[in-house]
Write a protein that holds these residues in place. Structure first.
Motif, PDB file in Angstrom:
ATOM      1  N   LYS A  45       0.845  -1.188   0.000  1.00  0.00           N
ATOM      2  CA  LYS A  45       0.000   0.000   0.000  1.00  0.00           C
ATOM      3  C   LYS A  45       0.887   1.247   0.000  1.00  0.00           C
ATOM      4  O   LYS A  45       2.052   1.203   0.386  1.00  0.00           O
ATOM      5  N   THR A  46       0.310   2.383  -0.394  1.00  0.00           N
ATOM      6  CA  THR A  46       1.000   3.657  -0.237  1.00  0.00           C
ATOM      7  C   THR A  46       0.897   4.077   1.226  1.00  0.00           C
ATOM      8  O   THR A  46       0.070   3.546   1.983  1.00  0.00           O
ATOM      9  N   ALA A  47       1.718   5.034   1.609  1.00  0.00           N
ATOM     10  CA  ALA A  47       1.649   5.548   2.971  1.00  0.00           C
ATOM     11  C   ALA A  47       0.270   6.145   3.247  1.00  0.00           C
ATOM     12  O   ALA A  47      -0.303   5.957   4.325  1.00  0.00           O
ATOM     13  N   ASP A  48      -0.295   6.841   2.260  1.00  0.00           N
ATOM     14  CA  ASP A  48      -1.612   7.428   2.450  1.00  0.00           C
ATOM     15  C   ASP A  48      -2.687   6.352   2.523  1.00  0.00           C
ATOM     16  O   ASP A  48      -3.638   6.462   3.309  1.00  0.00           O
ATOM     17  N   GLY A  49      -2.537   5.298   1.701  1.00  0.00           N
ATOM     18  CA  GLY A  49      -3.493   4.197   1.763  1.00  0.00           C
ATOM     19  C   GLY A  49      -3.499   3.551   3.140  1.00  0.00           C
ATOM     20  O   GLY A  49      -4.560   3.213   3.686  1.00  0.00           O
ATOM     21  N   MET A  50      -2.307   3.368   3.714  1.00  0.00           N
ATOM     22  CA  MET A  50      -2.201   2.831   5.073  1.00  0.00           C
ATOM     23  C   MET A  50      -2.864   3.761   6.076  1.00  0.00           C
ATOM     24  O   MET A  50      -3.639   3.316   6.934  1.00  0.00           O
ATOM     25  N   TYR A  51      -2.580   5.064   5.955  1.00  0.00           N
ATOM     26  CA  TYR A  51      -3.153   6.032   6.881  1.00  0.00           C
ATOM     27  C   TYR A  51      -4.680   6.038   6.820  1.00  0.00           C
ATOM     28  O   TYR A  51      -5.357   6.107   7.857  1.00  0.00           O
ATOM     29  N   GLN A  52      -5.237   5.950   5.619  1.00  0.00           N
ATOM     30  CA  GLN A  52      -6.695   5.964   5.475  1.00  0.00           C
ATOM     31  C   GLN A  52      -7.322   4.750   6.153  1.00  0.00           C
ATOM     32  O   GLN A  52      -8.404   4.849   6.752  1.00  0.00           O
ATOM     33  N   GLU A  53      -6.656   3.587   6.079  1.00  0.00           N
ATOM     34  CA  GLU A  53      -7.185   2.397   6.749  1.00  0.00           C
ATOM     35  C   GLU A  53      -7.101   2.548   8.265  1.00  0.00           C
ATOM     36  O   GLU A  53      -8.011   2.130   8.991  1.00  0.00           O
ATOM     37  N   VAL A  67      -0.332  -2.600  13.041  1.00  0.00           N
ATOM     38  CA  VAL A  67      -0.038  -2.343  11.634  1.00  0.00           C
ATOM     39  C   VAL A  67       1.280  -3.025  11.306  1.00  0.00           C
ATOM     40  O   VAL A  67       2.239  -2.927  12.073  1.00  0.00           O
ATOM     41  N   ASN A  68       1.333  -3.719  10.186  1.00  0.00           N
ATOM     42  CA  ASN A  68       2.544  -4.438   9.776  1.00  0.00           C
ATOM     43  C   ASN A  68       3.253  -3.727   8.634  1.00  0.00           C
ATOM     44  O   ASN A  68       2.622  -3.280   7.675  1.00  0.00           O
ATOM     45  N   LEU A  69       4.585  -3.636   8.732  1.00  0.00           N
ATOM     46  CA  LEU A  69       5.418  -3.040   7.688  1.00  0.00           C
ATOM     47  C   LEU A  69       6.380  -4.075   7.114  1.00  0.00           C
ATOM     48  O   LEU A  69       6.877  -4.937   7.842  1.00  0.00           O
ATOM     49  N   PHE A  70       6.645  -3.963   5.804  1.00  0.00           N
ATOM     50  CA  PHE A  70       7.690  -4.750   5.168  1.00  0.00           C
ATOM     51  C   PHE A  70       8.999  -3.959   5.234  1.00  0.00           C
ATOM     52  O   PHE A  70       9.028  -2.768   4.925  1.00  0.00           O
TER      53      PHE A  70
END
Length: 359
Positions: A45-53, A67-70
């Motif tokens: 996801k984009t950073a903004d996509g993550m933030y929106q979720e 929240v999980n990050l790669f």
């Protein structure tokens, strides 16, 4: 053994963060509301996509979630091998009437931007896959009140997680569906991973961190076994993938219990990194030739996987699944948590009656 992590949620059940649109806010919501720990997957996801979720989930619950990050990947891929594999996939592209993706579409998955969002808008828990973040990253998250978990697939990796300063380690057995969270992708190690219970026991002996056990867990009795081996909680992915709240493709959900798909296997066919999925045509035909090249192969095959899903062709999709996939139960996520908790309690009661114990 209590910990800051497991004190956050009443039941020792963590919903695995499954990237690719599976771990949507409503799945994390259902699990967290039921007393487990729901997770969002920021991967791909984009950073903004993550933030929106995150914003959406926060608007639905005040329960803890993660929240999980790669982790960004080193540039070690053999470009010639990637080109050869692309040539081998030309027939797939023609069949699905799709163009192959650009293997050079990015290596870091927007890691720095996502981390910046999580520092500005802290969440209760952040986990990391494919490596260990630096001590300064873990400390910066701790300062904003976030607990950190890092996946390890060997005792040695678990020691590195503890040395870096994480709050807990996710011990991922080879049974796990989806990508193995190895810290270094070494082709010679393919298929050599440790089974979950052996891994948990060995990790327990070499680190003092709380352990979250992951890999093939589908029943409360398996959670009890993981706790008895030294874990404080269990992370389940495939078990939640089939729930109605999951964002997984309907074909993927049906395939988990379809007699046509009899086994799982670790493969590089779809992403260039070892990942466990249901054996299908694409895996059989291309798995033996896929190079060690992540995320190049992931980017290369992305349009093919999307086209296969659009064509309703499960034989061309990445059907990630753990070894326990045939035990999947089509229950709402909250009900699944309740069933798992009841099964765990029954096992503990039976063990207590016989002088034993779990957890």
């Amino acid at each position: 053994m209590s910990s800051a992590l497991t004190d956050l949620f009443p039941h020792p059940i963590v919903q695995a963060p499954m990237a690719g649109g599976v771990s949507v806010p409503h799945l994390a919501l259902a699990v967290s509301e039921a007393g487990g720990l729901g997770f969002l997957a920021a991967g791909y996801k984009t950073a903004d996509g993550m933030y929106q979720e995150i914003k959406q989930l926060r608007g639905l619950t005040n329960k803890p979630f993660g929240v999980n990050l790669f982790m960004p990947q080193p540039d070690t891929a053999d470009s010639a091998a990637v080109d050869v594999y692309a040539h081998q996939l030309a027939g797939e592209a023609a069949w699905y009437e799709a163009e192959l993706g650009d293997p050079d579409s990015g290596r870091d998955d927007g890691y720095d931007a996502k981390l910046a969002v999580l520092l500005d808008n802290p969440v209760p828990v952040v986990s990391f896959h494919f490596g260990v973040p630096g001590h300064e990253v873990l400390e910066s998250l701790r300062r904003v009140g976030t607990l950190t978990l890092v996946t390890a697939t060997t005792p040695e990796e678990a020691v590195a997680v503890q040395q870096a300063g994480a709050d807990a380690v996710i011990a991922q057995g080879v049974e796990a569906g989806g990508h193995q969270g190895t810290h270094r992708d070494i082709a010679e190690n393919d298929g050599a991973g440790l089974g979950l219970l052996s891994l948990v026991a060995q990790v327990r002996e070499c680190v003092s961190l709380p352990i979250v056990a992951a890999g093939g867990i589908m029943r409360g009795s398996q959670i009890a076994a993981a706790l008895d081996a030294g874990a404080q909680a269990a992370q389940l992915g495939t078990a939640f993938l089939i729930t109605p709240e999951s964002g997984a493709n309907a074909l993927h959900k049906r395939a988990l219990t379809d007699p046509l798909f009899v086994r799982t296997q670790l493969t590089r066919a779809f992403s260039g990194r070892p990942a466990r999925g249901l054996v299908n045509r694409f895996m059989r035909e291309h798995g033996p030739y896929a190079p060690s090249a992540y995320p190049e192969i992931h980017h290369l095959t992305a349009p093919l996987r999307k086209a296969a899903a659009k064509a309703q062709d499960a034989q061309g999709m990445a059907l990630w699944a753990g070894q326990g996939h045939r035990m999947a139960r089509e229950l709402p996520a909250a009900e699944l948590v309740e069933v798992l908790v009841a099964e765990l309690a029954a096992i503990r009661t039976a063990l207590s009656a016989h002088g034993g114990g779990a957890g």
